[in-house]
Design a protein around this motif. Structure first.
Motif, PDB file in Angstrom:
ATOM      1  N   VAL A 197      -5.930 -34.530  40.997  1.00 14.95           N
ATOM      2  CA  VAL A 197      -5.992 -33.982  39.552  1.00 14.95           C
ATOM      3  C   VAL A 197      -5.117 -32.704  39.404  1.00 14.95           C
ATOM      4  O   VAL A 197      -5.281 -31.920  40.466  1.00 14.95           O
ATOM      5  CB  VAL A 197      -7.674 -33.643  39.677  1.00 14.95           C
ATOM      6  CG1 VAL A 197      -7.770 -32.927  38.058  1.00 14.95           C
ATOM      7  CG2 VAL A 197      -8.665 -34.558  39.594  1.00 14.95           C
ATOM      8  N   PRO A 198      -4.409 -32.647  38.461  1.00 18.02           N
ATOM      9  CA  PRO A 198      -3.507 -31.571  38.149  1.00 18.02           C
ATOM     10  C   PRO A 198      -4.089 -30.388  38.340  1.00 18.02           C
ATOM     11  O   PRO A 198      -5.271 -30.225  37.534  1.00 18.02           O
ATOM     12  CB  PRO A 198      -2.686 -31.981  36.876  1.00 18.02           C
ATOM     13  CG  PRO A 198      -2.876 -33.440  36.759  1.00 18.02           C
ATOM     14  CD  PRO A 198      -4.249 -33.834  37.350  1.00 18.02           C
ATOM     15  N   VAL A 199      -3.535 -29.170  38.844  1.00 12.15           N
ATOM     16  CA  VAL A 199      -4.013 -28.055  39.038  1.00 12.15           C
ATOM     17  C   VAL A 199      -2.913 -27.232  38.149  1.00 12.15           C
ATOM     18  O   VAL A 199      -1.913 -27.177  38.834  1.00 12.15           O
ATOM     19  CB  VAL A 199      -4.370 -27.333  40.343  1.00 12.15           C
ATOM     20  CG1 VAL A 199      -4.898 -26.057  40.194  1.00 12.15           C
ATOM     21  CG2 VAL A 199      -5.425 -28.146  40.954  1.00 12.15           C
ATOM     22  N   ASN A 200      -3.073 -26.301  37.259  1.00 10.54           N
ATOM     23  CA  ASN A 200      -2.431 -25.564  36.646  1.00 10.54           C
ATOM     24  C   ASN A 200      -1.335 -24.582  37.178  1.00 10.54           C
ATOM     25  O   ASN A 200      -0.226 -24.632  37.452  1.00 10.54           O
ATOM     26  CB  ASN A 200      -3.039 -24.585  35.453  1.00 10.54           C
ATOM     27  CG  ASN A 200      -3.583 -25.454  34.360  1.00 10.54           C
ATOM     28  OD1 ASN A 200      -3.070 -26.644  34.013  1.00 10.54           O
ATOM     29  ND2 ASN A 200      -4.499 -25.007  33.499  1.00 10.54           N
ATOM     30  N   ASP A 201      -2.125 -23.711  38.075  1.00 14.91           N
ATOM     31  CA  ASP A 201      -1.128 -22.691  39.108  1.00 14.91           C
ATOM     32  C   ASP A 201      -0.213 -23.594  39.913  1.00 14.91           C
ATOM     33  O   ASP A 201       0.993 -23.132  39.859  1.00 14.91           O
ATOM     34  CB  ASP A 201      -2.183 -21.937  39.904  1.00 14.91           C
ATOM     35  CG  ASP A 201      -2.975 -21.036  39.102  1.00 14.91           C
ATOM     36  OD1 ASP A 201      -2.696 -20.806  37.885  1.00 14.91           O
ATOM     37  OD2 ASP A 201      -4.072 -20.476  39.472  1.00 14.91           O
ATOM     38  N   ALA A 202      -0.795 -24.684  40.488  1.00 16.79           N
ATOM     39  CA  ALA A 202       0.072 -25.332  41.483  1.00 16.79           C
ATOM     40  C   ALA A 202       1.034 -26.073  40.957  1.00 16.79           C
ATOM     41  O   ALA A 202       2.583 -26.159  41.190  1.00 16.79           O
ATOM     42  CB  ALA A 202      -0.779 -26.338  42.463  1.00 16.79           C
ATOM     43  N   SER A 203       0.892 -26.641  39.639  1.00 15.27           N
ATOM     44  CA  SER A 203       1.597 -27.404  38.635  1.00 15.27           C
ATOM     45  C   SER A 203       2.668 -26.495  38.278  1.00 15.27           C
ATOM     46  O   SER A 203       3.939 -27.009  38.216  1.00 15.27           O
ATOM     47  CB  SER A 203       1.048 -27.754  37.593  1.00 15.27           C
ATOM     48  OG  SER A 203       2.024 -28.767  36.746  1.00 15.27           O
ATOM     49  N   GLU A 204       2.678 -25.261  38.014  1.00 15.66           N
ATOM     50  CA  GLU A 204       3.488 -24.311  37.519  1.00 15.66           C
ATOM     51  C   GLU A 204       4.350 -23.961  38.686  1.00 15.66           C
ATOM     52  O   GLU A 204       5.761 -24.026  38.466  1.00 15.66           O
ATOM     53  CB  GLU A 204       2.871 -23.103  37.157  1.00 15.66           C
ATOM     54  CG  GLU A 204       2.316 -23.333  35.624  1.00 15.66           C
ATOM     55  CD  GLU A 204       3.435 -23.581  34.485  1.00 15.66           C
ATOM     56  OE1 GLU A 204       4.273 -23.051  34.322  1.00 15.66           O
ATOM     57  OE2 GLU A 204       3.002 -24.629  33.753  1.00 15.66           O
ATOM     58  N   ARG A 205       4.229 -23.785  39.966  1.00 13.47           N
ATOM     59  CA  ARG A 205       4.983 -23.466  41.036  1.00 13.47           C
ATOM     60  C   ARG A 205       5.743 -24.841  41.348  1.00 13.47           C
ATOM     61  O   ARG A 205       7.047 -24.746  41.800  1.00 13.47           O
ATOM     62  CB  ARG A 205       3.877 -22.968  42.105  1.00 13.47           C
ATOM     63  CG  ARG A 205       3.166 -21.802  42.159  1.00 13.47           C
ATOM     64  CD  ARG A 205       2.800 -21.321  43.533  1.00 13.47           C
ATOM     65  NE  ARG A 205       1.739 -22.364  43.978  1.00 13.47           N
ATOM     66  CZ  ARG A 205       0.465 -22.280  43.612  1.00 13.47           C
ATOM     67  NH1 ARG A 205      -0.001 -21.135  43.005  1.00 13.47           N
ATOM     68  NH2 ARG A 205      -0.444 -23.014  44.323  1.00 13.47           N
ATOM     69  N   GLY A 206       5.085 -25.976  41.341  1.00 13.19           N
ATOM     70  CA  GLY A 206       6.016 -27.042  41.629  1.00 13.19           C
ATOM     71  C   GLY A 206       6.826 -27.701  40.741  1.00 13.19           C
ATOM     72  O   GLY A 206       7.856 -28.723  41.096  1.00 13.19           O
ATOM     73  N   LYS A 207       6.651 -27.306  39.277  1.00  9.99           N
ATOM     74  CA  LYS A 207       7.877 -27.877  38.607  1.00  9.99           C
ATOM     75  C   LYS A 207       9.354 -27.546  39.216  1.00  9.99           C
ATOM     76  O   LYS A 207      10.315 -28.118  38.702  1.00  9.99           O
ATOM     77  CB  LYS A 207       7.581 -27.230  37.043  1.00  9.99           C
ATOM     78  CG  LYS A 207       6.633 -27.780  36.512  1.00  9.99           C
ATOM     79  CD  LYS A 207       6.392 -27.184  35.180  1.00  9.99           C
ATOM     80  CE  LYS A 207       5.356 -27.821  34.383  1.00  9.99           C
ATOM     81  NZ  LYS A 207       5.157 -26.985  33.018  1.00  9.99           N
ATOM     82  N   SER A 208       9.562 -26.449  39.582  1.00  9.81           N
ATOM     83  CA  SER A 208      10.832 -25.957  40.160  1.00  9.81           C
ATOM     84  C   SER A 208      11.240 -27.026  41.221  1.00  9.81           C
ATOM     85  O   SER A 208      12.648 -26.903  41.497  1.00  9.81           O
ATOM     86  CB  SER A 208      10.835 -24.469  40.730  1.00  9.81           C
ATOM     87  OG  SER A 208      10.123 -24.389  41.844  1.00  9.81           O
ATOM     88  N   GLY A 209      10.400 -27.718  41.838  1.00 13.45           N
ATOM     89  CA  GLY A 209      11.032 -28.680  42.781  1.00 13.45           C
ATOM     90  C   GLY A 209      10.901 -30.195  42.099  1.00 13.45           C
ATOM     91  O   GLY A 209      12.069 -30.826  42.410  1.00 13.45           O
ATOM     92  N   VAL A 210      10.075 -30.422  41.394  1.00 14.61           N
ATOM     93  CA  VAL A 210      10.074 -31.775  40.653  1.00 14.61           C
ATOM     94  C   VAL A 210      11.205 -31.925  39.830  1.00 14.61           C
ATOM     95  O   VAL A 210      11.673 -33.061  39.773  1.00 14.61           O
ATOM     96  CB  VAL A 210       8.812 -31.875  39.864  1.00 14.61           C
ATOM     97  CG1 VAL A 210       8.655 -33.400  39.247  1.00 14.61           C
ATOM     98  CG2 VAL A 210       7.595 -31.983  40.821  1.00 14.61           C
ATOM     99  N   GLU A 211      11.501 -31.010  38.883  1.00 11.62           N
ATOM    100  CA  GLU A 211      12.564 -31.010  37.827  1.00 11.62           C
ATOM    101  C   GLU A 211      13.883 -31.571  38.549  1.00 11.62           C
ATOM    102  O   GLU A 211      14.583 -32.504  38.202  1.00 11.62           O
ATOM    103  CB  GLU A 211      12.584 -29.832  36.928  1.00 11.62           C
ATOM    104  CG  GLU A 211      11.368 -29.801  36.274  1.00 11.62           C
ATOM    105  CD  GLU A 211      11.503 -28.484  35.384  1.00 11.62           C
ATOM    106  OE1 GLU A 211      12.207 -27.577  35.526  1.00 11.62           O
ATOM    107  OE2 GLU A 211      10.582 -28.445  34.364  1.00 11.62           O
ATOM    108  N   PRO A 212      14.583 -30.623  39.614  1.00 14.54           N
ATOM    109  CA  PRO A 212      15.682 -31.039  40.328  1.00 14.54           C
ATOM    110  C   PRO A 212      15.489 -32.411  40.991  1.00 14.54           C
ATOM    111  O   PRO A 212      16.534 -33.193  41.078  1.00 14.54           O
ATOM    112  CB  PRO A 212      15.952 -29.967  41.183  1.00 14.54           C
ATOM    113  CG  PRO A 212      14.786 -29.115  41.495  1.00 14.54           C
ATOM    114  CD  PRO A 212      13.943 -29.547  40.077  1.00 14.54           C
TER     115      PRO A 212
END
Length: 255
Positions: A197-212
């Motif tokens: 289940v997506p978690v907002n805090d973790a998701s915000e941190r992880g975007k910088s890895g997923v996008e590249p």
């Protein structure tokens, strides 16, 4: 003729109108220049039969072979075969384009945002583009479990978000978690009930890895998940799209 080549016939045929000019301008380099001016890139050249020079070119990630005659006045694009029907172009494309491209990709994969799954000292290392919502990625991890648990294989999961509307949020939550491997395994274990289940805090941190990771997947031309890179017994880098069949799976895990 190769499928990738057929779509280029109109573009490349225009280059052959310059054959007379090419002869006056110093040989086949002018013919090749007419092609590269239209967007293709020369990867490498090689000596071909009957004094011809072969070229392997890159057309938006797909290989194209062109052969220039000895006098430099003419060229043709396509597959060269001998009198027995043996394909003489494929080995050159494999060596000069596919193998070289995969080797370069391996270095970029090592520098991507991946999650280690398995013994860091395992003899076999794989890189795999995986989406949290991908059923074939789930089946791939399931099939690989015996090798991972035995310490024989390490999979570096390059988590991407490309399949579903919540894939980016799930992938970002996994990469942005305080324990990314634990989040990866949680998604694996709960996959059939919807996954992590997506978690907002973790998701915000992880975007910088997923996008590249998403960009890298696109730039390498990986069009499906899992997108698996592995080395064979000779150290050559190979790439496999989708879930491998059992016979191929054995080769990937035991090169």
């Amino acid at each position: 003729m190769d499928k990738s080549i057929s779509g280029l016939s109109a573009l490349i045929s225009a280059a052959f109108l310059f054959s007379a000019t090419a002869h006056a301008s110093g040989g086949h380099s002018e013919i090749i220049r007419q092609v590269t001016d239209r967007g293709l890139k020369v990867v490498s050249s090689f000596k071909a039969v009957d004094g011809m020079t072969g070229y392997v070119l890159d057309s938006k990630g797909s290989p194209v072979t062109i052969y220039v005659t000895r006098d430099g006045e003419h060229a043709f694009v396509g597959t060269l075969i001998d009198k027995n029907g043996a394909n003489l172009s494929t080995p050159k494309v494999q060596e000069l384009f596919i193998d070289a491209k995969n080797q370069q990709a391996w270095s970029r994969l090592e520098d991507s945002h991946w999650i280690q799954d398995g013994d860091p000292n395992a003899e076999t290392v794989l890189h795999a583009f995986v989406d949290p919502n991908c059923p074939y990625c789930h089946r791939f991890r399931t099939a690989a479990s015996p090798w991972i648990n035995a310490g024989k294989v390490q999979i570096r999961h390059i988590v991407v978000g490309v399949l579903a509307h919540d894939s980016v949020a799930k992938a970002s939550t996994i990469l942005g978690s305080k324990k990314p491997h634990g989040a990866l395994i949680k998604n694996f274990e709960t996959f059939r009930s919807g996954g992590i289940v997506p978690v907002n805090d973790a998701s915000e941190r992880g975007k910088s890895g997923v996008e590249p990771n998403n960009r890298l997947m696109s730039e390498l031309g990986v069009s499906a998940t899992p997108g698996i890179y592995y080395k064979d017994a000779n150290g050559n880098v190979n790439m496999r799209l989708g879930l491998p069949p059992e016979s191929e799976f054995q080769q990937i895990m035991n090169p």
